[in-house]
Design a protein around this motif. Sequence first.
Motif, PDB file in Angstrom:
ATOM      1  N   SER A  27      -7.386  -1.622   4.607  1.00 49.56           N
ATOM      2  CA  SER A  27      -6.121  -0.663   4.802  1.00 49.56           C
ATOM      3  C   SER A  27      -5.227  -1.434   3.750  1.00 49.56           C
ATOM      4  N   THR A  28      -4.438  -0.396   3.025  1.00 51.64           N
ATOM      5  CA  THR A  28      -3.226  -0.880   2.178  1.00 51.64           C
ATOM      6  C   THR A  28      -1.991  -1.564   3.273  1.00 51.64           C
ATOM      7  N   GLU A  31      -0.513   1.487   4.912  1.00 50.89           N
ATOM      8  CA  GLU A  31      -1.404   1.807   6.042  1.00 50.89           C
ATOM      9  C   GLU A  31      -1.308   1.132   7.267  1.00 50.89           C
ATOM     10  N   ALA A  32      -1.472  -0.288   6.822  1.00 48.61           N
ATOM     11  CA  ALA A  32      -1.431  -1.282   8.095  1.00 48.61           C
ATOM     12  C   ALA A  32      -0.235  -1.373   8.754  1.00 48.61           C
ATOM     13  N   GLU A  39      -2.846  -6.320   7.063  1.00 47.48           N
ATOM     14  CA  GLU A  39      -3.041  -5.489   5.682  1.00 47.48           C
ATOM     15  C   GLU A  39      -4.567  -6.080   5.362  1.00 47.48           C
ATOM     16  N   SER A  42      -9.865  -2.947   8.482  1.00 49.14           N
ATOM     17  CA  SER A  42     -10.518  -1.747   7.878  1.00 49.14           C
ATOM     18  C   SER A  42     -10.068  -0.273   8.719  1.00 49.14           C
ATOM     19  N   VAL A  43     -10.105   0.665   8.016  1.00 48.45           N
ATOM     20  CA  VAL A  43      -9.562   1.861   8.475  1.00 48.45           C
ATOM     21  C   VAL A  43     -10.633   3.022   7.989  1.00 48.45           C
ATOM     22  N   ARG A  45     -10.628   6.931   6.647  1.00 48.48           N
ATOM     23  CA  ARG A  45      -9.621   7.776   6.068  1.00 48.48           C
ATOM     24  C   ARG A  45     -10.597   9.295   6.027  1.00 48.48           C
ATOM     25  N   LEU A  63      -5.814   8.873   9.587  1.00 49.54           N
ATOM     26  CA  LEU A  63      -5.945   7.356   9.064  1.00 49.54           C
ATOM     27  C   LEU A  63      -6.134   6.828  10.535  1.00 49.54           C
ATOM     28  N   PRO A  65      -7.841   3.335  12.928  1.00 50.83           N
ATOM     29  CA  PRO A  65      -8.128   1.814  12.665  1.00 50.83           C
ATOM     30  C   PRO A  65      -9.684   1.741  12.905  1.00 50.83           C
TER      31      PRO A  65
END
Length: 70
Positions: A27-28, A31-32, A39, A42-43, A45, A63, A65
């Motif tokens: 994750s960016t 996104e986090a 940050e 793992s995500v 997309r 998105l 988790p």
Amino acid sequence: HFFRVVDLADRHHAPTSLVLDCRSGASTAEEAAALALAEGDSVHRAERIRALAGEPVILERILLPAARFP
């Protein structure tokens, strides 16, 4: 079955989907923050186009988790 659209004539339509991209990764920061993750967690997309009667109407970006959706 979860997503239906009702038009002005009260007709129900189920959209079709075209998956454009689907991947997992770190994750960016943005996104986090949106998912209350650290940050780099793992995500998953996904990006897809939703269409009604063959006409594209929604560009959907999902998105998730990865820890909750292994």
